[in-house]
Design a protein around this motif. Sequence first.
Motif, PDB file in Angstrom:
ATOM      1  N   ALA A 136       0.875  -1.175   0.000  1.00 41.45           N
ATOM      2  CA  ALA A 136       0.000   0.000   0.000  1.00 41.45           C
ATOM      3  C   ALA A 136       0.911   1.223   0.000  1.00 41.45           C
ATOM      4  O   ALA A 136       2.026   1.179   0.533  1.00 41.45           O
ATOM      5  N   PRO A 137       0.463   2.333  -0.595  1.00 43.99           N
ATOM      6  CA  PRO A 137       1.351   3.493  -0.743  1.00 43.99           C
ATOM      7  C   PRO A 137       1.770   4.132   0.569  1.00 43.99           C
ATOM      8  O   PRO A 137       2.849   4.715   0.664  1.00 43.99           O
ATOM      9  N   GLY A 138       0.928   4.008   1.606  1.00 42.02           N
ATOM     10  CA  GLY A 138       1.261   4.607   2.888  1.00 42.02           C
ATOM     11  C   GLY A 138       1.481   3.575   3.971  1.00 42.02           C
ATOM     12  O   GLY A 138       1.185   3.822   5.138  1.00 42.02           O
ATOM     13  N   HIS A 139       2.004   2.433   3.592  1.00 43.39           N
ATOM     14  CA  HIS A 139       2.187   1.341   4.555  1.00 43.39           C
ATOM     15  C   HIS A 139       3.299   1.687   5.550  1.00 43.39           C
ATOM     16  O   HIS A 139       4.376   2.142   5.171  1.00 43.39           O
ATOM     17  N   ILE A 140       3.031   1.460   6.843  1.00 46.98           N
ATOM     18  CA  ILE A 140       4.025   1.640   7.882  1.00 46.98           C
ATOM     19  C   ILE A 140       4.070   0.394   8.761  1.00 46.98           C
ATOM     20  O   ILE A 140       3.157  -0.435   8.728  1.00 46.98           O
ATOM     21  N   ALA A 141       5.154   0.253   9.521  1.00 49.51           N
ATOM     22  CA  ALA A 141       5.301  -0.838  10.486  1.00 49.51           C
ATOM     23  C   ALA A 141       5.701  -0.236  11.817  1.00 49.51           C
ATOM     24  O   ALA A 141       6.271   0.863  11.875  1.00 49.51           O
ATOM     25  N   PHE A 142       5.431  -0.962  12.886  1.00 48.62           N
ATOM     26  CA  PHE A 142       5.682  -0.467  14.238  1.00 48.62           C
ATOM     27  C   PHE A 142       6.722  -1.360  14.915  1.00 48.62           C
ATOM     28  O   PHE A 142       6.501  -2.551  15.103  1.00 48.62           O
ATOM     29  N   LEU A 143       7.847  -0.749  15.272  1.00 47.15           N
ATOM     30  CA  LEU A 143       9.023  -1.478  15.738  1.00 47.15           C
ATOM     31  C   LEU A 143       9.355  -1.142  17.188  1.00 47.15           C
ATOM     32  O   LEU A 143       9.343   0.025  17.585  1.00 47.15           O
ATOM     33  N   ASN A 144       9.672  -2.192  17.968  1.00 45.45           N
ATOM     34  CA  ASN A 144      10.258  -1.986  19.285  1.00 45.45           C
ATOM     35  C   ASN A 144      11.602  -2.703  19.307  1.00 45.45           C
ATOM     36  O   ASN A 144      11.661  -3.942  19.262  1.00 45.45           O
ATOM     37  N   ARG A 145      12.679  -1.932  19.331  1.00 42.96           N
ATOM     38  CA  ARG A 145      14.018  -2.510  19.242  1.00 42.96           C
ATOM     39  C   ARG A 145      14.411  -3.246  20.519  1.00 42.96           C
ATOM     40  O   ARG A 145      15.118  -4.263  20.465  1.00 42.96           O
ATOM     41  N   ASP A 146      13.991  -2.737  21.670  1.00 40.81           N
ATOM     42  CA  ASP A 146      14.373  -3.362  22.937  1.00 40.81           C
ATOM     43  C   ASP A 146      13.839  -4.783  23.044  1.00 40.81           C
ATOM     44  O   ASP A 146      14.552  -5.708  23.456  1.00 40.81           O
ATOM     45  N   GLN A 147      12.580  -4.981  22.679  1.00 40.00           N
ATOM     46  CA  GLN A 147      11.978  -6.309  22.747  1.00 40.00           C
ATOM     47  C   GLN A 147      12.094  -7.074  21.435  1.00 40.00           C
ATOM     48  O   GLN A 147      11.648  -8.217  21.329  1.00 40.00           O
ATOM     49  N   LYS A 148      12.668  -6.427  20.454  1.00 46.63           N
ATOM     50  CA  LYS A 148      12.964  -7.059  19.172  1.00 46.63           C
ATOM     51  C   LYS A 148      11.723  -7.656  18.506  1.00 46.63           C
ATOM     52  O   LYS A 148      11.641  -8.847  18.233  1.00 46.63           O
ATOM     53  N   PHE A 149      10.740  -6.784  18.266  1.00 45.46           N
ATOM     54  CA  PHE A 149       9.585  -7.204  17.480  1.00 45.46           C
ATOM     55  C   PHE A 149       9.137  -6.062  16.590  1.00 45.46           C
ATOM     56  O   PHE A 149       9.399  -4.888  16.859  1.00 45.46           O
ATOM     57  N   VAL A 150       8.467  -6.428  15.510  1.00 46.95           N
ATOM     58  CA  VAL A 150       7.881  -5.448  14.603  1.00 46.95           C
ATOM     59  C   VAL A 150       6.509  -5.937  14.179  1.00 46.95           C
ATOM     60  O   VAL A 150       6.322  -7.103  13.844  1.00 46.95           O
ATOM     61  N   ILE A 151       5.519  -5.037  14.257  1.00 50.21           N
ATOM     62  CA  ILE A 151       4.175  -5.307  13.733  1.00 50.21           C
ATOM     63  C   ILE A 151       4.193  -4.773  12.307  1.00 50.21           C
ATOM     64  O   ILE A 151       4.158  -3.569  12.083  1.00 50.21           O
ATOM     65  N   ASN A 152       4.249  -5.676  11.321  1.00 50.72           N
ATOM     66  CA  ASN A 152       4.579  -5.234   9.959  1.00 50.72           C
ATOM     67  C   ASN A 152       3.445  -5.301   8.952  1.00 50.72           C
ATOM     68  O   ASN A 152       3.655  -5.108   7.752  1.00 50.72           O
ATOM     69  N   GLY A 153       2.223  -5.533   9.452  1.00 49.04           N
ATOM     70  CA  GLY A 153       1.104  -5.553   8.506  1.00 49.04           C
ATOM     71  C   GLY A 153       1.340  -6.572   7.407  1.00 49.04           C
ATOM     72  O   GLY A 153       1.727  -7.715   7.660  1.00 49.04           O
ATOM     73  N   ASP A 154       1.154  -6.146   6.162  1.00 46.26           N
ATOM     74  CA  ASP A 154       1.233  -7.072   5.028  1.00 46.26           C
ATOM     75  C   ASP A 154       2.492  -6.860   4.191  1.00 46.26           C
ATOM     76  O   ASP A 154       2.458  -6.953   2.961  1.00 46.26           O
ATOM     77  N   VAL A 155       3.605  -6.583   4.830  1.00 44.98           N
ATOM     78  CA  VAL A 155       4.874  -6.449   4.105  1.00 44.98           C
ATOM     79  C   VAL A 155       5.513  -7.820   3.949  1.00 44.98           C
ATOM     80  O   VAL A 155       5.613  -8.355   2.853  1.00 44.98           O
ATOM     81  N   LEU A 156       5.933  -8.404   5.067  1.00 43.65           N
ATOM     82  CA  LEU A 156       6.521  -9.746   5.082  1.00 43.65           C
ATOM     83  C   LEU A 156       5.561 -10.721   5.732  1.00 43.65           C
ATOM     84  O   LEU A 156       4.921 -10.405   6.739  1.00 43.65           O
ATOM     85  N   PHE A 157       5.476 -11.918   5.166  1.00 47.49           N
ATOM     86  CA  PHE A 157       4.807 -13.040   5.793  1.00 47.49           C
ATOM     87  C   PHE A 157       5.821 -14.170   5.937  1.00 47.49           C
ATOM     88  O   PHE A 157       6.914 -14.091   5.383  1.00 47.49           O
TER      89      PHE A 157
END
Length: 217
Positions: A136-157
């Motif tokens: 999607a043109p405005g796709h974003i992901a939400f990252l927490n480096r300390d706990q090492k996770f990312v909520i990445n929507g439909d970028v990577l499966f």
Amino acid sequence: MIQIQKFTFNPFQENTFVLYDKTKEAVIIDPGCNSSSEHKVLTDFIEQNELKVVKLLNTHCHIDHVFGNQFIKDKYNVKLHMHRLDVPTLQAAKTASEIYQIKPFIESTPDVFVSEEDTIAFGNSSLEILFVPGHAPGHIAFLNRDQKFVINGDVLFKGSVGRTDFPGCSHEDLVNSIRTKMYALDDDVTVYTGHGPETTIGYEKQFNPFVNLQNIG
């Protein structure tokens, strides 16, 4: 520490996430709930855990990720945070609901536009924003480096990547987002996906048939 609760909703089997910490403040990411029973599953969890929802976030605005936007806004009196470039995607959701014959569908509007320079704060916690267009043109992901996770929507499966055959999609942009943003993360970062199971950056670098280390040139 951030707690992550995943729900799988709607005919598209979309993953909705509730993130919260010991303060009980919470954010909801991509509410795909589109029926009264799904609404109840989500709100029961929030009530039982005595959470206070403070923000609504969209990774992107395809219909399966925004079914519950307005319900959440009304229920918890929170603002919708999303990227400005995905406004056309959000506006197209009603038409998509008619095409897929999924009703009722209540339209929602953005309240706060966020970008890669911003941080999402709640309780004692925060999330970085990655701009990862392509699916999607405005796709974003939400990252927490300390706990090492990312909520990445439909970028990577796990073993796959987001579709690029919808209006506003770009296969070139998606591959670039994965190569320059996702694969720049540590191998042990857990990827929470918009559909299906979790994966890790290291696994996808090695085994993803669409974008892996072997075909990065």
